[in-house]
Motif scaffolding. Structure first.
Motif, PDB file in Angstrom:
ATOM      1  N   TYR A  41      55.114  15.277  16.418  1.00  0.00           N
ATOM      2  CA  TYR A  41      54.273  14.872  15.281  1.00  0.00           C
ATOM      3  C   TYR A  41      55.021  14.952  13.954  1.00  0.00           C
ATOM      4  O   TYR A  41      54.640  14.315  12.987  1.00  0.00           O
ATOM      5  CB  TYR A  41      53.028  15.770  15.205  1.00  0.00           C
ATOM      6  CG  TYR A  41      53.376  17.216  15.485  1.00  0.00           C
ATOM      7  CD1 TYR A  41      53.388  17.697  16.789  1.00  0.00           C
ATOM      8  CD2 TYR A  41      53.782  18.078  14.472  1.00  0.00           C
ATOM      9  CE1 TYR A  41      53.777  18.989  17.074  1.00  0.00           C
ATOM     10  CE2 TYR A  41      54.165  19.374  14.751  1.00  0.00           C
ATOM     11  CZ  TYR A  41      54.157  19.827  16.046  1.00  0.00           C
ATOM     12  OH  TYR A  41      54.559  21.104  16.339  1.00  0.00           O
ATOM     13  N   ASP A  42      56.120  15.746  13.880  1.00  0.00           N
ATOM     14  CA  ASP A  42      56.884  15.788  12.627  1.00  0.00           C
ATOM     15  C   ASP A  42      57.391  14.375  12.318  1.00  0.00           C
ATOM     16  O   ASP A  42      57.805  13.662  13.239  1.00  0.00           O
ATOM     17  CB  ASP A  42      58.121  16.693  12.771  1.00  0.00           C
ATOM     18  CG  ASP A  42      57.781  18.174  12.725  1.00  0.00           C
ATOM     19  OD1 ASP A  42      56.591  18.493  12.480  1.00  0.00           O
ATOM     20  OD2 ASP A  42      58.679  18.990  12.946  1.00  0.00           O
ATOM     21  N   HIS A  69      52.896  24.913  28.131  1.00  0.00           N
ATOM     22  CA  HIS A  69      52.797  23.748  29.018  1.00  0.00           C
ATOM     23  C   HIS A  69      51.373  23.506  29.479  1.00  0.00           C
ATOM     24  O   HIS A  69      50.890  22.374  29.501  1.00  0.00           O
ATOM     25  CB  HIS A  69      53.740  23.899  30.213  1.00  0.00           C
ATOM     26  CG  HIS A  69      55.151  23.612  29.827  1.00  0.00           C
ATOM     27  ND1 HIS A  69      55.680  22.354  29.864  1.00  0.00           N
ATOM     28  CD2 HIS A  69      56.104  24.414  29.314  1.00  0.00           C
ATOM     29  CE1 HIS A  69      56.926  22.396  29.413  1.00  0.00           C
ATOM     30  NE2 HIS A  69      57.203  23.642  29.073  1.00  0.00           N
ATOM     31  N   ASN A  99      55.883  15.908  29.051  1.00  0.00           N
ATOM     32  CA  ASN A  99      54.541  16.270  29.489  1.00  0.00           C
ATOM     33  C   ASN A  99      53.549  15.117  29.325  1.00  0.00           C
ATOM     34  O   ASN A  99      52.646  14.948  30.157  1.00  0.00           O
ATOM     35  CB  ASN A  99      54.046  17.505  28.720  1.00  0.00           C
ATOM     36  CG  ASN A  99      54.742  18.782  29.182  1.00  0.00           C
ATOM     37  OD1 ASN A  99      55.373  18.821  30.242  1.00  0.00           O
ATOM     38  ND2 ASN A  99      54.646  19.840  28.381  1.00  0.00           N
ATOM     39  N   GLU A 131      60.891  19.259  33.014  1.00  0.00           N
ATOM     40  CA  GLU A 131      60.944  17.803  33.195  1.00  0.00           C
ATOM     41  C   GLU A 131      61.025  17.426  34.677  1.00  0.00           C
ATOM     42  O   GLU A 131      60.573  16.352  35.061  1.00  0.00           O
ATOM     43  CB  GLU A 131      62.160  17.208  32.469  1.00  0.00           C
ATOM     44  CG  GLU A 131      62.103  17.289  30.952  1.00  0.00           C
ATOM     45  CD  GLU A 131      62.488  18.646  30.397  1.00  0.00           C
ATOM     46  OE1 GLU A 131      62.898  19.527  31.181  1.00  0.00           O
ATOM     47  OE2 GLU A 131      62.395  18.819  29.170  1.00  0.00           O
ATOM     48  N   ARG A 207      67.070  22.441  25.143  1.00  0.00           N
ATOM     49  CA  ARG A 207      66.456  22.804  26.426  1.00  0.00           C
ATOM     50  C   ARG A 207      66.066  24.270  26.420  1.00  0.00           C
ATOM     51  O   ARG A 207      66.866  25.128  26.045  1.00  0.00           O
ATOM     52  CB  ARG A 207      67.436  22.647  27.581  1.00  0.00           C
ATOM     53  CG  ARG A 207      67.843  21.308  27.874  1.00  0.00           C
ATOM     54  CD  ARG A 207      67.284  20.747  29.162  1.00  0.00           C
ATOM     55  NE  ARG A 207      67.432  19.330  29.023  1.00  0.00           N
ATOM     56  CZ  ARG A 207      66.450  18.474  28.791  1.00  0.00           C
ATOM     57  NH1 ARG A 207      65.208  18.879  28.792  1.00  0.00           N
ATOM     58  NH2 ARG A 207      66.686  17.201  28.601  1.00  0.00           N
ATOM     59  N   PRO A 239      63.427  21.232  16.112  1.00  0.00           N
ATOM     60  CA  PRO A 239      62.553  22.292  15.591  1.00  0.00           C
ATOM     61  C   PRO A 239      62.466  23.516  16.507  1.00  0.00           C
ATOM     62  O   PRO A 239      62.409  24.659  16.048  1.00  0.00           O
ATOM     63  CB  PRO A 239      61.176  21.627  15.467  1.00  0.00           C
ATOM     64  CG  PRO A 239      61.366  20.168  15.646  1.00  0.00           C
ATOM     65  CD  PRO A 239      62.751  19.918  16.146  1.00  0.00           C
ATOM     66  N   ARG A 240      62.485  23.262  17.827  1.00  0.00           N
ATOM     67  CA  ARG A 240      62.427  24.390  18.775  1.00  0.00           C
ATOM     68  C   ARG A 240      63.643  25.303  18.590  1.00  0.00           C
ATOM     69  O   ARG A 240      63.520  26.535  18.553  1.00  0.00           O
ATOM     70  CB  ARG A 240      62.405  23.837  20.205  1.00  0.00           C
ATOM     71  CG  ARG A 240      62.658  24.877  21.272  1.00  0.00           C
ATOM     72  CD  ARG A 240      63.002  24.214  22.586  1.00  0.00           C
ATOM     73  NE  ARG A 240      61.840  23.739  23.312  1.00  0.00           N
ATOM     74  CZ  ARG A 240      61.049  24.506  24.056  1.00  0.00           C
ATOM     75  NH1 ARG A 240      61.286  25.784  24.170  1.00  0.00           N
ATOM     76  NH2 ARG A 240      60.032  24.006  24.696  1.00  0.00           N
TER      77      ARG A 240
HETATM   78  C1  UD1 Z   1      60.124  17.684  24.696  1.00  0.00           C
HETATM   79  C2  UD1 Z   1      60.245  17.327  26.165  1.00  0.00           C
HETATM   80  C3  UD1 Z   1      61.711  17.218  26.529  1.00  0.00           C
HETATM   81  C4  UD1 Z   1      62.456  16.291  25.607  1.00  0.00           C
HETATM   82  C5  UD1 Z   1      62.245  16.755  24.179  1.00  0.00           C
HETATM   83  C6  UD1 Z   1      62.945  15.905  23.162  1.00  0.00           C
HETATM   84  C7  UD1 Z   1      58.491  18.230  27.654  1.00  0.00           C
HETATM   85  C8  UD1 Z   1      58.222  19.234  28.686  1.00  0.00           C
HETATM   86  N1  UD1 Z   1      59.682  18.356  27.011  1.00  0.00           N
HETATM   87  O1  UD1 Z   1      60.682  18.987  24.523  1.00  0.00           O
HETATM   88  O2  UD1 Z   1      61.825  16.722  27.857  1.00  0.00           O
HETATM   89  O3  UD1 Z   1      63.831  16.281  25.920  1.00  0.00           O
HETATM   90  O4  UD1 Z   1      60.833  16.739  23.919  1.00  0.00           O
HETATM   91  O5  UD1 Z   1      62.761  16.451  21.898  1.00  0.00           O
HETATM   92  O6  UD1 Z   1      57.689  17.349  27.436  1.00  0.00           O
HETATM   93  N2  UD1 Z   1      57.926  20.980  17.428  1.00  0.00           N
HETATM   94  C9  UD1 Z   1      57.792  20.724  16.091  1.00  0.00           C
HETATM   95  N3  UD1 Z   1      57.519  19.447  15.697  1.00  0.00           N
HETATM   96  C10 UD1 Z   1      57.360  18.446  16.563  1.00  0.00           C
HETATM   97  C11 UD1 Z   1      57.489  18.706  17.937  1.00  0.00           C
HETATM   98  C12 UD1 Z   1      57.783  19.976  18.351  1.00  0.00           C
HETATM   99  O7  UD1 Z   1      57.924  21.619  15.259  1.00  0.00           O
HETATM  100  O8  UD1 Z   1      57.122  17.293  16.141  1.00  0.00           O
HETATM  101  C13 UD1 Z   1      58.265  22.351  17.877  1.00  0.00           C
HETATM  102  C14 UD1 Z   1      57.071  23.175  18.179  1.00  0.00           C
HETATM  103  O9  UD1 Z   1      57.338  24.475  17.783  1.00  0.00           O
HETATM  104  C15 UD1 Z   1      56.979  23.122  19.685  1.00  0.00           C
HETATM  105  C16 UD1 Z   1      58.438  23.011  20.097  1.00  0.00           C
HETATM  106  O10 UD1 Z   1      59.047  22.272  19.052  1.00  0.00           O
HETATM  107  O11 UD1 Z   1      56.350  24.226  20.239  1.00  0.00           O
HETATM  108  C17 UD1 Z   1      58.638  22.318  21.398  1.00  0.00           C
HETATM  109  O12 UD1 Z   1      57.988  21.055  21.427  1.00  0.00           O
HETATM  110  P1  UD1 Z   1      57.498  20.445  22.830  1.00  0.00           P
HETATM  111  O13 UD1 Z   1      56.898  19.096  22.629  1.00  0.00           O
HETATM  112  O14 UD1 Z   1      56.710  21.438  23.559  1.00  0.00           O
HETATM  113  O15 UD1 Z   1      58.821  20.291  23.673  1.00  0.00           O
HETATM  114  P2  UD1 Z   1      60.319  19.877  23.264  1.00  0.00           P
HETATM  115  O16 UD1 Z   1      61.191  21.069  23.334  1.00  0.00           O
HETATM  116  O17 UD1 Z   1      60.367  19.051  22.029  1.00  0.00           O
END
Ligand code: UD1
Length: 364
Positions: A41-42, A69, A99, A131, A207, A239-240
């Motif tokens: 969403y960012d 998850h 997901n 994944e 990852r 961001p993660r």
């Molecule tokens: C997801 C995908 C991964 C892909 C990656 C690319 C799954 C299981 N994983 O991982 O396969 O390679 O996207 O980026 O679907 N966050 C933000 N802003 C955002 C999105 C995420 O701050 O717009 C932060 C949040 O703290 C969130 C964390 O990143 O908890 C992880 O986001 P998430 O969508 O759960 O998984 P990704 O690690 O991005």
């Protein structure tokens, strides 16, 4: 008229759906509906990709956001089901392995709506990777299985998929790459950071297996510390990963590296430029292994396995896992020009989306 839901959720989905959605818009008899779950969403993870890839605003935005998850998949299932029930598409197209991909496939299959999976059959054989679970579930529920490399077909047949459902179409991510390469060459990303062509390493890391453990992340950062003494490193940070660096108190270690340039996540064109002109790319991403193979740029993958084996057998990819010694020596070998030259895998030719839309038009 056949209504097709094209589902996207996370960053790597956008460049895969873009050529398919555009092709469908230009195809008589198909009404593509772009559904964005909001898993990412960012602005830097989502909006900029829509703009640069020429995707229209999503027709439907679900705002599902982040979570564990279970939480995230649960919200995805609930929200996607509502719109599938309300709009009743004739086909649901899902891409990749996030997901959002799996949740859409589950909802559609339970509602009796046919599912097409783009990038089917890829397997790392590592169920510790979220994944991998998403891939297995999505493929098991899909009616049309579009594969990007030979291993995809083999894996699906081995799992008992019907041969007539599997179609080797090539790689849609490469459709986007080839379609945007010329524009990426005009990006000013290098100049803004102060980098010279072919004189830097590019790093991406997100990852959970690499960044969600304090020792793992520290050890990878230790390897980067050694590499940046030889060549500047640019590291657009997910961001993660940023969150984990803060959480594990590794900010000082990062700040102590004068030639590590930590930058915000990049848009599609700027990132493509950074990849094209890098001496070496170090990554744990799936898609970047493929993109570097097509660009002929050496790729050092910080994983023990890959679901994209053709990037190793034909391409420029080398798997090194998380061992800092192996990371550093593979990076130095590439920097010294001792690296694979690589070949472009079959059908990674920029026309995968055309093949997909033609097959969809004939079958739906
Ligand atoms: C997801 C995908 C991964 C892909 C990656 C690319 C799954 C299981 N994983 O991982 O396969 O390679 O996207 O980026 O679907 N966050 C933000 N802003 C955002 C999105 C995420 O701050 O717009 C932060 C949040 O703290 C969130 C964390 O990143 O908890 C992880 O986001 P998430 O969508 O759960 O998984 P990704 O690690 O991005």
């Amino acid at each position: 008229m056949k209504k097709v839901f094209n589902i996207v959720g996370a960053r790597p989905n956008f460049m895969k759906i873009a050529p398919i959605h555009k092709r469908m818009q230009a195809t008589a008899g198909l009404v593509p509906v772009l559904v964005h779950t909001g898993q990412h969403y960012d602005g830097a993870m989502s909006k900029v990709f829509f703009e640069e890839l020429g995707l229209p605003e999503p027709d439907i935005y679900l705002g599902v956001g982040s979570g564990s998850h279970g939480e995230q998949t649960g919200r995805l299932l609930v929200e996607l089901e509502k719109v599938m029930v309300a709009d009743r598409p004739d086909l649901v197209v899902v891409v990749g392995d996030v997901n959002s991909t799996m949740a859409a496939a589950i909802d559609a299959a339970k509602l009796g709506i046919p599912v097409a999976h783009v990038e089917a059959g890829l397997r790392s054989f590592d169920r510790g990777m979220p994944e991998e679970i998403n891939r297995i579930v999505t493929d098991a529920l899909s009616d049309l299985l579009f594969v990007s490399e030979d291993s995809g077909r083999e894996n699906l047949l081995h799992e008992g998929a019907r041969a007539d459902r599997i179609h080797f179409v090539g790689n849609v991510m490469i459709d986007s790459l080839l379609g945007h390469k010329a524009r990426a060459e005009t990006s000013t990303a290098l100049a803004r950071i102060g980098l010279d062509r072919k004189r830097y390493a590019l790093v991406t890391l997100h990852r959970p297996s690499n960044v969600d453990s304090s020792e793992g992340l520290r050890s990878i950062l230790g390897a980067l510390a050694r590499i940046q003494r030889e060549v500047p490193i640019v590291f657009p940070i997910h961001p993660r990963t940023r969150k984990m660096i803060e959480q594990y108190g590794l900010g000082e270690l990062v700040a102590s590296m004068p030639d590590l340039y930590l930058i915000d996540p990049q848009g599609y064109l700027d990132f493509l430029r950074l990849m094209m002109d890098a001496s070496v790319v170090l990554t744990d991403s799936g898609g970047i292994q493929e993109e570097t193979t097509v660009l002929g740029v050496p790729c050092v993958t910080l994983r023990d396995n890959t679901e994209r084996p053709v990037t190793v057998t034909l391409g420029t990819n080398t798997l090194v896992g998380m061992d800092p010694e192996r990371i550093v020596s593979a990076a130095f070998e590439a920097l010294n020009g001792h690296c694979k030259t690589g070949k472009v895998p079959p059908l990674w030719d920029g026309h995968a989306s055309e093949r997909i839309v033609e097959l969809i038009t004939n079958q739906v």
